[in-house]
Design a protein around this motif. Sequence first.
Motif, PDB file in Angstrom:
ATOM      1  N   ARG A 124       0.595  -1.554   0.175  1.00  0.00           N
ATOM      2  CA  ARG A 124       0.412   0.137   0.020  1.00  0.00           C
ATOM      3  C   ARG A 124       0.738   1.290  -0.122  1.00  0.00           C
ATOM      4  NH1 ARG A 124      -3.564  -2.871   3.759  1.00  0.00           N
ATOM      5  NH2 ARG A 124      -5.051  -3.481   3.169  1.00  0.00           N
ATOM      6  N   ARG A 125       0.137   2.092  -0.499  1.00  0.00           N
ATOM      7  CA  ARG A 125       0.727   3.504  -0.682  1.00  0.00           C
ATOM      8  C   ARG A 125       1.511   3.983   1.000  1.00  0.00           C
ATOM      9  NH1 ARG A 125      -3.854   7.506  -2.662  1.00  0.00           N
ATOM     10  NH2 ARG A 125      -5.056   7.498  -0.684  1.00  0.00           N
ATOM     11  N   ARG A 126       2.349   4.922   1.348  1.00  0.00           N
ATOM     12  CA  ARG A 126       2.914   5.344   2.206  1.00  0.00           C
ATOM     13  C   ARG A 126       1.518   6.415   2.950  1.00  0.00           C
ATOM     14  NH1 ARG A 126       8.306   5.394   4.255  1.00  0.00           N
ATOM     15  NH2 ARG A 126       7.182   5.293   6.286  1.00  0.00           N
ATOM     16  N   GLU A 127       1.711   7.864   1.453  1.00  0.00           N
ATOM     17  CA  GLU A 127       0.490   8.287   1.787  1.00  0.00           C
ATOM     18  C   GLU A 127      -0.654   8.578   1.632  1.00  0.00           C
ATOM     19  OE1 GLU A 127       2.124   7.949  -1.018  1.00  0.00           O
ATOM     20  OE2 GLU A 127       4.312   8.969  -0.790  1.00  0.00           O
ATOM     21  N   GLY A 128      -1.310   8.997   2.915  1.00  0.00           N
ATOM     22  CA  GLY A 128      -2.979   8.832   3.390  1.00  0.00           C
ATOM     23  C   GLY A 128      -3.799   9.215   2.336  1.00  0.00           C
ATOM     24  N   PRO A 129      -5.115   8.991   2.931  1.00  0.00           N
ATOM     25  CA  PRO A 129      -6.277   9.734   2.428  1.00  0.00           C
ATOM     26  C   PRO A 129      -6.225  11.267   2.921  1.00  0.00           C
ATOM     27  CG  PRO A 129      -6.991   8.034   3.160  1.00  0.00           C
ATOM     28  CD  PRO A 129      -5.444   7.989   3.088  1.00  0.00           C
ATOM     29  N   ALA A 130      -7.252  12.239   2.178  1.00  0.00           N
ATOM     30  CA  ALA A 130      -7.477  13.543   3.078  1.00  0.00           C
ATOM     31  C   ALA A 130      -6.539  13.972   3.109  1.00  0.00           C
ATOM     32  CB  ALA A 130      -8.652  12.916   4.542  1.00  0.00           C
ATOM     33  N   GLY A 131      -4.974  13.778   2.631  1.00  0.00           N
ATOM     34  CA  GLY A 131      -4.020  14.315   3.246  1.00  0.00           C
ATOM     35  C   GLY A 131      -3.325  14.264   4.409  1.00  0.00           C
ATOM     36  N   LEU A 132      -3.372  12.966   5.406  1.00  0.00           N
ATOM     37  CA  LEU A 132      -2.372  11.909   5.991  1.00  0.00           C
ATOM     38  C   LEU A 132      -1.173  12.278   5.693  1.00  0.00           C
ATOM     39  CD1 LEU A 132      -5.287   9.931   7.494  1.00  0.00           C
ATOM     40  CD2 LEU A 132      -5.418  11.981   8.121  1.00  0.00           C
ATOM     41  N   THR A 133      -0.217  12.392   6.442  1.00  0.00           N
ATOM     42  CA  THR A 133       1.190  12.799   6.495  1.00  0.00           C
ATOM     43  C   THR A 133       1.177  10.821   6.558  1.00  0.00           C
ATOM     44  OG1 THR A 133       1.355  12.734   8.904  1.00  0.00           O
ATOM     45  CG2 THR A 133       1.311  15.269   6.668  1.00  0.00           C
ATOM     46  N   ALA A 134       2.567  10.603   6.372  1.00  0.00           N
ATOM     47  CA  ALA A 134       2.760   9.527   6.865  1.00  0.00           C
ATOM     48  C   ALA A 134       2.775   9.378   8.317  1.00  0.00           C
ATOM     49  CB  ALA A 134       4.282   8.997   5.660  1.00  0.00           C
ATOM     50  N   ARG A 135       3.389   9.998   9.050  1.00  0.00           N
ATOM     51  CA  ARG A 135       3.001   9.978  10.527  1.00  0.00           C
ATOM     52  C   ARG A 135       1.687   9.995  11.240  1.00  0.00           C
ATOM     53  NH1 ARG A 135       6.431   8.032  14.204  1.00  0.00           N
ATOM     54  NH2 ARG A 135       7.633   9.285  14.283  1.00  0.00           N
ATOM     55  N   GLU A 136       1.080  10.753  10.586  1.00  0.00           N
ATOM     56  CA  GLU A 136      -0.068  10.872  11.042  1.00  0.00           C
ATOM     57  C   GLU A 136      -1.365   9.528  10.272  1.00  0.00           C
ATOM     58  OE1 GLU A 136      -1.234  15.661  10.350  1.00  0.00           O
ATOM     59  OE2 GLU A 136      -2.028  14.297   8.344  1.00  0.00           O
ATOM     60  N   VAL A 137      -0.954   8.537   9.834  1.00  0.00           N
ATOM     61  CA  VAL A 137      -1.442   7.503   9.296  1.00  0.00           C
ATOM     62  C   VAL A 137      -0.730   6.099   9.783  1.00  0.00           C
ATOM     63  CG1 VAL A 137      -1.617   5.520   7.838  1.00  0.00           C
ATOM     64  CG2 VAL A 137      -1.519   7.582   6.689  1.00  0.00           C
ATOM     65  N   GLU A 138       0.458   6.885  10.674  1.00  0.00           N
ATOM     66  CA  GLU A 138       1.241   6.080  11.316  1.00  0.00           C
ATOM     67  C   GLU A 138       0.305   5.775  13.025  1.00  0.00           C
ATOM     68  OE1 GLU A 138       5.199   4.460  11.073  1.00  0.00           O
ATOM     69  OE2 GLU A 138       4.712   6.844  11.310  1.00  0.00           O
ATOM     70  N   VAL A 139       0.085   7.036  13.662  1.00  0.00           N
ATOM     71  CA  VAL A 139      -0.923   7.450  14.973  1.00  0.00           C
ATOM     72  C   VAL A 139      -2.616   6.307  14.235  1.00  0.00           C
ATOM     73  CG1 VAL A 139      -1.922   9.276  16.081  1.00  0.00           C
ATOM     74  CG2 VAL A 139       0.936   9.418  15.287  1.00  0.00           C
ATOM     75  N   LEU A 140      -2.930   7.546  13.007  1.00  0.00           N
ATOM     76  CA  LEU A 140      -3.917   6.398  13.134  1.00  0.00           C
ATOM     77  C   LEU A 140      -4.333   5.552  13.331  1.00  0.00           C
ATOM     78  CD1 LEU A 140      -7.428   7.070  12.218  1.00  0.00           C
ATOM     79  CD2 LEU A 140      -6.222   7.291  10.193  1.00  0.00           C
ATOM     80  N   ARG A 141      -3.313   4.851  12.880  1.00  0.00           N
ATOM     81  CA  ARG A 141      -3.600   2.549  12.954  1.00  0.00           C
ATOM     82  C   ARG A 141      -3.330   2.169  14.139  1.00  0.00           C
ATOM     83  NH1 ARG A 141       0.469   1.603   7.684  1.00  0.00           N
ATOM     84  NH2 ARG A 141      -1.227   1.618   6.528  1.00  0.00           N
ATOM     85  N   LEU A 142      -2.445   3.347  15.158  1.00  0.00           N
ATOM     86  CA  LEU A 142      -2.363   3.477  16.336  1.00  0.00           C
ATOM     87  C   LEU A 142      -3.294   3.412  16.961  1.00  0.00           C
ATOM     88  CD1 LEU A 142       1.023   3.488  17.237  1.00  0.00           C
ATOM     89  CD2 LEU A 142      -0.291   1.541  16.711  1.00  0.00           C
ATOM     90  N   LEU A 143      -4.145   4.444  16.539  1.00  0.00           N
ATOM     91  CA  LEU A 143      -5.573   5.695  17.323  1.00  0.00           C
ATOM     92  C   LEU A 143      -6.914   3.893  17.734  1.00  0.00           C
ATOM     93  CD1 LEU A 143      -6.455   7.550  19.111  1.00  0.00           C
ATOM     94  CD2 LEU A 143      -7.224   8.471  16.979  1.00  0.00           C
ATOM     95  N   ALA A 144      -6.371   3.678  16.194  1.00  0.00           N
ATOM     96  CA  ALA A 144      -8.182   2.509  15.999  1.00  0.00           C
ATOM     97  C   ALA A 144      -8.002   1.340  16.650  1.00  0.00           C
ATOM     98  CB  ALA A 144      -7.797   2.508  14.619  1.00  0.00           C
ATOM     99  N   ARG A 145      -6.803   1.653  16.590  1.00  0.00           N
ATOM    100  CA  ARG A 145      -5.876  -0.109  17.544  1.00  0.00           C
ATOM    101  C   ARG A 145      -6.466   0.243  19.258  1.00  0.00           C
ATOM    102  NH1 ARG A 145      -6.922  -3.764  13.795  1.00  0.00           N
ATOM    103  NH2 ARG A 145      -5.492  -4.074  12.680  1.00  0.00           N
ATOM    104  N   GLY A 146      -7.077   1.162  19.767  1.00  0.00           N
ATOM    105  CA  GLY A 146      -7.170   1.047  20.700  1.00  0.00           C
ATOM    106  C   GLY A 146      -5.926   2.584  22.037  1.00  0.00           C
TER     107      GLY A 146
END
Length: 524
Positions: free
Chosen positions: A448-470
């Motif tokens: 998968r691409r490293r850039e995220g949708p909605a203008g999310l940066t690569a770091r924000e995608v990492e944070v979002l994934r961990l946030l989603a995991r609780g």
Amino acid sequence: MTAAADRAHVRLAELVAALSLGVDLGFGQPMEHVLRQCLIALRMAERIGLDDEQRATVYYTALLVNVGCHTDAHEQAKWFGDDIAMKSGKYDHEFRSVRGAVAGLRLIGAGNPPLHRFRVGLEFALTGHREVDDMIAQHAGMARALGEQLGLPQPVLDALAAAYEQWDGNGWPGERGGEEVPIAARLASLAEFAEVAQRGGGVAAAKELAQRRAGRQFDPALAELLAEEGDLILSDLDGVGTWEAVIAAEPALAVVLAGERFDAALAAVADFVDLKTPFALGHARAVAELAGAAGAALGLPEDDERTLRRAGLVHDFGRLGISNAIWDKPGPLGAGEWERVRLMPYLTERMLRQSEALAPLGAIAVQHRERLDGSGYPHGLQGAAISRPARILAAADAYQAMREPRPYREPLSAEATATELRADVRGGRLDGAAVEAVLGAAGHRVRRRREGPAGLTAREVEVLRLLARGLSNREIAARLTIAPKTVGNHIEHIYAKIGASTRARASLFALQHGLLPEEKLAEV
């Protein structure tokens, strides 16, 4: 599994009704509670003269009214121990009443040692009560989000968004009251509580409830209707074949899903089921992808491969009926807890088996935790008694589960997962051909691409994934080796970019945009 067993289409009513059976379990209610409330709502709608289109809105609103309530079960379990036990008390007291508040406080930290309960209680008093109130306010929005994904019309979406509003304006989110609340939402609310009261105390109890809460929770005119005509409106609920009656009662022209629309609807519901615990986010989609690719590699006919993929999407629907006190437990499960887990495939089949279109999927899904040596569950099947598609699904589920985090362990590497699966083959538990096909499919998955949708940066995608995991802000900071304050800033930016305000909503965004599960390329 033959091609003839795979239905090419399904009525949307059947899929939503099947989902409602799991919602029942998530509220500690018997299956068909929601179906019965749908019939009650439709009977009242007919008596007040709603036309077919309006009654169709009532129909889907009544079936989906509580579907958003499990999306933050992780947080519910954090505060109350057992999310299902907590939700089962919904019908015991009036909303926002003193008695209801006291009952809720008694559950704070339930199932934990006294010191832990004290700490949770203190945290709840400081900030948690506001968090829980916000969670309730978001439930209707999450139900609306699923309705939107299923392609339901705007009147249904509007009614779902107001599902927790009250006549007196003291509901959630508290933006509407009186006749500003859509009639479908008012009917669904009264029907829901009347069903529970009638089942527990007969028609008289349902009438008394409606009259006692009229003008506060319920529309007084609808409450008066139930009080005057309750004998007819609530008649024969115990004698009627509820599933058949609800499917036959769909007021407007039946919505039929076929081909890609069928698949998309299954995927939308699967995503919602996976939201129940952050440790399962994206699990169903990933398993379906693996199982389908493995089935194709093993030469399954196209129709059978499609059925297998769909079975992968629905295989964990029964998860709704098991508490997050189990799913999110950081330590080993007790014997009683394991017995609950062993019920999950059975509950999935039970949800699906009344639909001619969905039953073939349930027949595969119910076997995905069986093992060739008879050590699996729920029925302890052995050898040839386990179908070929189920063997493939079992291997795909096992692979994906090991590659995901769990509350008691980190995710396994691809190499360690392959080792575990091949050990299960040597031990006579998993099918060797199925395992190798799944491993082959996993080894050729596209990055998968490293850039995220909605203008999310690569770091924000990492944070979002961990946030989603609780994970908490502090846990995310430790995982990414950054400051908790930095994590908070990232989350603030993420929420602003994706238009979310809760973990559940952010998790749904991550699922819909392919950010979960994380990229897992095989290393074998």
